[in-house]
Design a protein around this motif. Structure first.
Motif, PDB file in Angstrom:
ATOM      1  N   GLN A 138       1.221  -1.288   0.403  1.00 39.30           N
ATOM      2  CA  GLN A 138      -0.280   0.205  -0.449  1.00 39.30           C
ATOM      3  C   GLN A 138       1.490   0.989  -0.155  1.00 39.30           C
ATOM      4  N   ILE A 139       0.815   1.888  -1.109  1.00 43.59           N
ATOM      5  CA  ILE A 139       1.664   3.530  -0.790  1.00 43.59           C
ATOM      6  C   ILE A 139       1.033   4.396  -1.457  1.00 43.59           C
ATOM      7  N   VAL A 140       0.972   4.892  -0.069  1.00 42.16           N
ATOM      8  CA  VAL A 140      -0.183   6.376   0.686  1.00 42.16           C
ATOM      9  C   VAL A 140       0.600   7.287   0.593  1.00 42.16           C
ATOM     10  N   LEU A 141      -0.095   8.918   0.253  1.00 43.17           N
ATOM     11  CA  LEU A 141       0.827   9.986  -0.057  1.00 43.17           C
ATOM     12  C   LEU A 141       0.045  11.057   0.561  1.00 43.17           C
ATOM     13  N   ASN A 142       0.053  12.072   1.039  1.00 45.42           N
ATOM     14  CA  ASN A 142      -1.123  13.332   1.257  1.00 45.42           C
ATOM     15  C   ASN A 142      -1.122  14.009   0.139  1.00 45.42           C
ATOM     16  N   VAL A 143      -2.303  14.991   0.134  1.00 41.52           N
ATOM     17  CA  VAL A 143      -2.127  15.748  -0.609  1.00 41.52           C
ATOM     18  C   VAL A 143      -3.365  17.280   0.004  1.00 41.52           C
ATOM     19  N   GLU A 144      -2.704  18.299  -0.521  1.00 39.78           N
ATOM     20  CA  GLU A 144      -3.770  19.615   0.058  1.00 39.78           C
ATOM     21  C   GLU A 144      -4.595  19.107  -0.942  1.00 39.78           C
ATOM     22  N   PRO A 145      -6.104  19.011  -0.367  1.00 37.73           N
ATOM     23  CA  PRO A 145      -7.530  19.093   0.118  1.00 37.73           C
ATOM     24  C   PRO A 145      -8.087  20.609  -0.581  1.00 37.73           C
ATOM     25  N   LEU A 146      -8.694  20.185  -2.201  1.00 37.03           N
ATOM     26  CA  LEU A 146      -9.131  21.166  -3.022  1.00 37.03           C
ATOM     27  C   LEU A 146      -9.926  21.981  -2.207  1.00 37.03           C
ATOM     28  N   ASP A 147      -9.718  23.570  -2.391  1.00 41.13           N
ATOM     29  CA  ASP A 147     -10.638  24.333  -1.431  1.00 41.13           C
ATOM     30  C   ASP A 147     -10.818  25.245  -2.444  1.00 41.13           C
ATOM     31  N   ASN A 148     -11.992  25.450  -3.013  1.00 44.73           N
ATOM     32  CA  ASN A 148     -11.933  26.872  -3.551  1.00 44.73           C
ATOM     33  C   ASN A 148     -11.734  28.623  -3.515  1.00 44.73           C
ATOM     34  N   HIS A 149     -11.364  28.697  -2.239  1.00 47.51           N
ATOM     35  CA  HIS A 149     -10.377  29.943  -1.587  1.00 47.51           C
ATOM     36  C   HIS A 149      -9.299  29.714  -1.410  1.00 47.51           C
ATOM     37  N   ALA A 150      -9.037  28.842  -1.951  1.00 47.35           N
ATOM     38  CA  ALA A 150      -6.898  28.181  -1.879  1.00 47.35           C
ATOM     39  C   ALA A 150      -6.800  29.564  -3.021  1.00 47.35           C
ATOM     40  N   ASP A 151      -5.263  29.469  -2.160  1.00 51.45           N
ATOM     41  CA  ASP A 151      -4.666  31.101  -3.681  1.00 51.45           C
ATOM     42  C   ASP A 151      -3.974  29.542  -4.205  1.00 51.45           C
ATOM     43  N   ASN A 152      -3.305  28.467  -4.435  1.00 50.26           N
ATOM     44  CA  ASN A 152      -2.935  27.910  -4.986  1.00 50.26           C
ATOM     45  C   ASN A 152      -3.890  26.618  -5.605  1.00 50.26           C
ATOM     46  N   GLN A 153      -5.024  26.532  -6.020  1.00 53.24           N
ATOM     47  CA  GLN A 153      -6.446  26.083  -6.290  1.00 53.24           C
ATOM     48  C   GLN A 153      -6.494  25.438  -7.121  1.00 53.24           C
ATOM     49  N   VAL A 154      -5.755  25.271  -8.441  1.00 50.72           N
ATOM     50  CA  VAL A 154      -5.097  25.317  -9.835  1.00 50.72           C
ATOM     51  C   VAL A 154      -4.209  24.368  -9.544  1.00 50.72           C
ATOM     52  N   GLN A 155      -3.515  24.460  -8.888  1.00 53.20           N
ATOM     53  CA  GLN A 155      -1.784  23.814  -8.501  1.00 53.20           C
ATOM     54  C   GLN A 155      -2.378  22.447  -7.501  1.00 53.20           C
TER      55      GLN A 155
END
Length: 181
Positions: free
Chosen positions: A104-121
């Motif tokens: 099982q290979i696991v990683l973390n990502v920033e959640p989608l957030d329409n108000h985040a400055d880096n939403q597209v990223q």
């Protein structure tokens, strides 16, 4: 890009050591980074892999993976920002999967957030991992005040197993709370 990239463990004897460290320094926000001396020290332990990747001598990226017998956690993965979008991220992931077959290979990502400055990223990052056979597990975690979604290469994500591998970061003293998102 070659189909197969080469890998070299990161040590201070690595010819491109300063280049690798510079990518680490600029690729991740301060709140997401361990002090570099800790990264280096922990990489001396069994199951901690700090790796630089090269394509015919060209430095293309780095990864930092913590593993045990059943799981691998990608703490950091960064592609050289001067050569992105050439398939190196996928090649690094393939390398990690080959080194940890069946795990099982696991990683973390920033959640989608329409108000985040880096939403597209954030959207692009999640799509990249989805294109490489990772899925959002439905679980998230908080560490250092930042929230993350957990992604895995296994559809039947095992939270307890993930807790064991991530506990290795703090010798079991500080395990982030993992909960449904």
């Amino acid at each position: 890009m070659a189909n197969r990239i080469g890998e070299i463990p990161v040590t201070n004897k690595l010819e491109n050591y300063d280049t690798v460290k510079a990518l680490y320094d600029r690729a991740f926000p301060v709140s997401e980074k361990f002090p570099y001396w800790i990264i280096r020290l922990m990489s001396l332990r069994k199951g901690f892999e700090y790796t630089a990747y090269f394509d015919d001598g060209l430095f293309c990226g780095l990864s930092y993976v913590i593993s045990n017998d059943s799981d691998a956690f990608i703490l950091y993965l960064a592609v050289n920002d001067k050569i992105r979008s050439k398939g190196y991220g996928t090649a690094i992931l393939e390398n990690i999967k080959e080194k940890h077959p069946g795990k099982q290979i696991v990683l973390n990502v920033e959640p989608l957030d329409n108000h985040a400055d880096n939403q597209v990223q954030r959207q692009k990052r999640i799509k990249f991992y989805e294109n490489n056979n990772f899925s959002v597990t439905g679980y998230g975690m908080e560490t250092g005040g930042d929230r993350y979604w957990i992604m895995s290469n296994k559809l039947d994500f095992d939270k307890a197993r993930f807790r064991k591998v991530i506990a290795r970061l703090s010798f079991g003293f500080a395990i982030p709370k993992i909960e449904k998102i």
